[in-house]
Scaffold this motif. Structure first.
Motif, mmCIF file in Angstrom:
data_model
loop_
_atom_site.group_PDB
_atom_site.id
_atom_site.type_symbol
_atom_site.label_atom_id
_atom_site.label_comp_id
_atom_site.label_asym_id
_atom_site.label_seq_id
_atom_site.Cartn_x
_atom_site.Cartn_y
_atom_site.Cartn_z
ATOM 1 N N VAL A 185 0.835 -1.204 0.000
ATOM 2 C CA VAL A 185 0.000 0.000 0.000
ATOM 3 C C VAL A 185 0.869 1.253 0.000
ATOM 4 N N ILE A 186 1.947 1.227 0.784
ATOM 5 C CA ILE A 186 2.855 2.378 0.822
ATOM 6 C C ILE A 186 3.469 2.610 -0.547
ATOM 7 N N LEU A 187 3.805 1.530 -1.248
ATOM 8 C CA LEU A 187 4.374 1.661 -2.586
ATOM 9 C C LEU A 187 3.376 2.301 -3.542
ATOM 10 N N THR A 188 2.110 1.883 -3.466
ATOM 11 C CA THR A 188 1.096 2.511 -4.319
ATOM 12 C C THR A 188 0.881 3.970 -3.927
ATOM 13 N N SER A 189 1.031 4.259 -2.627
ATOM 14 C CA SER A 189 0.897 5.642 -2.170
ATOM 15 C C SER A 189 2.014 6.507 -2.725
ATOM 16 N N VAL A 190 3.214 5.949 -2.794
ATOM 17 C CA VAL A 190 4.348 6.677 -3.372
ATOM 18 C C VAL A 190 4.075 6.989 -4.839
ATOM 19 N N LEU A 191 3.541 6.007 -5.560
ATOM 20 C CA LEU A 191 3.198 6.226 -6.971
ATOM 21 C C LEU A 191 2.108 7.286 -7.106
ATOM 22 N N SER A 192 1.129 7.255 -6.196
ATOM 23 C CA SER A 192 0.061 8.247 -6.212
ATOM 24 C C SER A 192 0.620 9.652 -5.995
ATOM 25 N N ALA A 193 1.525 9.789 -5.025
ATOM 26 C CA ALA A 193 2.119 11.103 -4.752
ATOM 27 C C ALA A 193 2.921 11.593 -5.957
ATOM 28 N N GLY A 194 3.687 10.690 -6.582
ATOM 29 C CA GLY A 194 4.452 11.070 -7.767
ATOM 30 C C GLY A 194 3.551 11.421 -8.933
ATOM 31 N N ASN A 195 2.448 10.692 -9.073
ATOM 32 C CA ASN A 195 1.487 10.965 -10.130
ATOM 33 C C ASN A 195 0.859 12.341 -9.963
ATOM 34 N N HIS A 196 0.474 12.671 -8.728
ATOM 35 C CA HIS A 196 -0.133 13.972 -8.439
ATOM 36 C C HIS A 196 0.868 15.110 -8.680
ATOM 37 N N ALA A 197 2.109 14.928 -8.220
ATOM 38 C CA ALA A 197 3.127 15.975 -8.378
ATOM 39 C C ALA A 197 3.460 16.210 -9.848
ATOM 40 N N LEU A 198 3.542 15.125 -10.624
ATOM 41 C CA LEU A 198 3.861 15.266 -12.045
ATOM 42 C C LEU A 198 2.722 15.962 -12.787
ATOM 43 N N PHE A 199 1.487 15.615 -12.460
ATOM 44 C CA PHE A 199 0.330 16.270 -13.082
ATOM 45 C C PHE A 199 0.299 17.764 -12.746
ATOM 46 N N ALA A 200 0.445 18.084 -11.446
ATOM 47 C CA ALA A 200 0.374 19.488 -11.020
ATOM 48 C C ALA A 200 1.524 20.299 -11.604
ATOM 49 N N GLY A 201 2.738 19.745 -11.571
ATOM 50 C CA GLY A 201 3.888 20.461 -12.109
ATOM 51 C C GLY A 201 3.761 20.741 -13.591
ATOM 52 N N THR A 202 3.226 19.776 -14.324
ATOM 53 C CA THR A 202 3.025 19.951 -15.759
ATOM 54 C C THR A 202 2.060 21.090 -16.036
ATOM 55 N N ARG A 203 0.963 21.137 -15.268
ATOM 56 C CA ARG A 203 -0.041 22.196 -15.485
ATOM 57 C C ARG A 203 0.470 23.568 -15.055
ATOM 58 N N VAL A 204 1.294 23.616 -14.003
ATOM 59 C CA VAL A 204 1.861 24.900 -13.582
ATOM 60 C C VAL A 204 2.780 25.457 -14.668
ATOM 61 N N LEU A 205 3.625 24.602 -15.231
ATOM 62 C CA LEU A 205 4.538 25.060 -16.280
ATOM 63 C C LEU A 205 3.768 25.481 -17.528
ATOM 64 N N TYR A 206 2.735 24.729 -17.880
ATOM 65 C CA TYR A 206 1.884 25.122 -19.008
ATOM 66 C C TYR A 206 1.224 26.473 -18.726
ATOM 67 N N GLY A 207 0.736 26.658 -17.499
ATOM 68 C CA GLY A 207 0.096 27.925 -17.143
ATOM 69 C C GLY A 207 1.050 29.098 -17.239
ATOM 70 N N LEU A 208 2.309 28.892 -16.879
ATOM 71 C CA LEU A 208 3.307 29.957 -16.997
ATOM 72 C C LEU A 208 3.528 30.350 -18.452
ATOM 73 N N ALA A 209 3.443 29.361 -19.343
ATOM 74 C CA ALA A 209 3.707 29.627 -20.761
ATOM 75 C C ALA A 209 2.545 30.335 -21.454
ATOM 76 N N VAL A 210 1.340 30.258 -20.891
ATOM 77 C CA VAL A 210 0.180 30.884 -21.529
ATOM 78 C C VAL A 210 -0.307 32.107 -20.755
ATOM 79 N N THR A 211 0.474 32.544 -19.772
ATOM 80 C CA THR A 211 0.084 33.727 -19.002
ATOM 81 C C THR A 211 0.009 34.949 -19.911
ATOM 82 N N SER A 212 -1.037 35.748 -19.738
ATOM 83 C CA SER A 212 -1.195 36.960 -20.525
ATOM 84 C C SER A 212 -1.123 38.177 -19.594
#
Length: 528
Positions: free
Chosen positions: A276-303
């Motif tokens: 379960v801890i291993l799946t939790s680690v994957l979940s945390a990495g999945n969430h961080a990668l998703f959020a980081g990707t959207r933050v960087l995309y948001g920086l590139a489209v800022t007006s």
């Protein structure tokens, strides 16, 4: 489900082992309680702004709007760096979890998990959502089981049939391990564990009926989280001695959750918990990668002016920002350094960096709320127009969050200076502060003309006066050092207006709470 369990991950399941070994059970419980109370007030402040202005970008957008565009730029990049390093931290944590079964080439495991996470996030966004939902559900069920098992183990249902009680608080070195230095070091671990709670506001722009749902999310979800955290931490401190072999050192970190399950006398139970801890680690990495990707995309489209190279704004037909995804995931190459310096040591450094980054986010929410409240009162808008107001935090809430969190940032590096100076540890605690300052000053210099004249208050933006064809002057909204003028910031832009569907939903809820089955509905709304 993601909101409830999305922040329960590596920090709780694995970071508590480091906290217990370095600070002892009392330091761990007190520090997590202190940080939890700070985060609760922070969420209330964020909830006020997110309910009034449910926009994409959340606290990054609020910091830019109410405090300083230059600081908002630095904060956005810092938060992207936080998410990118979090992916590396979670992949390194996966190596530590897998040491329970095997020591075979840990870097290969990290590579396989990295490929898996990138593939999930490169697919449709529903793949991310479905994976997070079921992993979050699994984490909640597991923590409930752990609380029950932890109580049974403590009262004598263990392999030695021995009543433990508070014995581990009275062993040599406990309950405060390492004195004040050990106590201070737990703060950054606790900040790492609570990190991500502020991301609840990021969903404000896509939340149904935010006037009702955002306050509920802020008030109730955090109490569920803090209930899980504090109960789990109390049971860990009671059942696991701080000097347990291999709990936390340069090469390994063992999860106290696995240790408690092992005390039942069943290796199968311990393996289940570790899985379960291993799946939790994957979940945390999945969430961080998703959020980081959207933050960087948001920086590139800022007006009107992008804050990142435009290549990161490119998306597939399904809306996936592949360049931003690859850039964020590439930082995870740090995890491969564990082959040379030890997984435990590397994870500790990454944990420090992410923990401080979380604290910077909380300070920024406090600053944005401070200026938002100042602008609201200064412009004469009545408090009754606020869709959600945490009345008991007025007026001390924002300064409390800013001062206490900044104090934690300064204090937690005590052990890196006293009794002996450790350059690497010192850098891991404080490297983000000068980086934030440099980025703030760089953006301020690049946009030095708008700062002096006021970008939003430039004469070209004003309507022509009746007697002339030239634009009429308007008050300046951006001051020296990039600070927003609270007397002129627009408090009406992006305010949420309840639509017909929101009003119908509110009426249906009120009728249910007044009907015959009102107590059942109250229970349902409280739980759901």
């Amino acid at each position: 489900m993601i909101a409830i369990a999305g922040t329960i991950g590596t920090g709780l399941f694995l970071g508590t082992g480091k906290s217990l070994a370095e600070g002892g059970p009392a330091s761990m419980l007190i520090c997590y309680a202190i940080v939890g109370s700070i985060v609760y007030v922070t969420l209330l402040l964020l909830g006020e702004m997110a309910t009034q202005y449910p926009v994409a970008g959340s606290f990054n957008a609020y910091t830019t709007r109410f405090f300083s565009p230059s600081y908002g730029f630095a904060l956005s990049w810092n938060y992207w760096f936080n998410d990118a390093v979090s992916v590396a931290s979670d992949l390194t944590a996966a190596q530590l979890v897998l040491q329970f079964w095997t020591d075979w080439n840990p870097w290969v495991i990290s590579l396989l998990f990295w490929v898996f996470l990138v593939c999930v996030n490169a697919a449709h966004v529903s793949a991310y959502g479905e994976l997070e939902y079921w992993l979050s559900f699994l984490k909640i069920v597991t923590i409930v089981i752990f609380i029950i098992v932890g109580i049974l183990v403590n009262v004598g249902v263990n392999s030695e049939h021995h009543y433990i009680g508070g014995e581990n608080w009275r062993i040599p070195g406990a309950p405060f391990v390492g004195g004040f230095g050990g106590f201070a070091k737990v703060f950054v671990t606790a900040s790492f564990a609570f990190g991500g709670t502020e991301s609840l506001g990021i969903t404000a722009g896509e939340t149904k009926n935010p006037s009702r749902n955002m306050p509920r999310v802020v008030k109730f979800v955090f109490w569920r989280i803090i209930l899980f955290y504090l109960l789990s931490i109390l049971l860990i401190g009671l059942n696991v001695p701080w000097d347990y072999p291999g709990l936390s050192n340069k090469t390994t970190t063992t999860s106290p959750f696995t240790i408690v399950f092992k005390e039942i006398g069943s290796n199968a139970s311990a393996s289940f918990m570790n899985t379960v801890i291993l799946t939790s680690v994957l979940s945390a990495g999945n969430h961080a990668l998703f959020a980081g990707t959207r933050v960087l995309y948001g920086l590139a489209v800022t007006s009107p002016q992008p804050q990142a190279p435009r290549i990161f704004s490119w998306t597939t037909k399904a809306g996936i920002p592949i360049p931003a995804l690859l850039a964020t995931s590439s930082v995870s190459i740090l995890c491969f350094g564990s082959s040379f310096i030890g997984s435990g040591q590397l994870w500790s450094w990454l944990q420090n960096i992410v923990g401080v980054s979380n604290q910077i986010a909380w300070v920024s929410i406090g600053l944005a709320s401070w200026r938002f409240r100042t602008a609201w009162v200064r412009q004469g808008r009545p408090l009754s127009e606020l869709k959600f107001r945490a009345a008991w935090t007025w007026p001390w809430g924002p300064p409390f969050v800013v001062i206490t969190t900044f104090a934690l940032i300064i204090i937690q590096g005590w052990s890196s200076v006293i009794p002996t100076f450790s350059g690497v540890d010192f850098v891991s605690f404080y490297v983000e502060l000068p980086v934030m300052l440099v980025m703030y000053l760089a953006w301020l210099f690049i946009n030095r003309t708008p700062v002096l004249k006021g970008r939003e208050a430039d004469a070209s933006d004003a309507p022509p006066s009746p007697s002339t064809s030239t634009p009429a002057p308007v008050p300046r909204r951006v001051r020296w050092f990039g600070l927003i003028d609270t007397a002129n910031v627009d408090l009406f832009r992006d305010e949420h207006k309840d639509d017909v569907h929101d009003q119908i939903e509110d009426q249906e809820r009120d009728l249910r709470l007044k009907g015959r089955a009102r107590w059942l509905w109250r229970l349902y709304y409280y739980l759901a």
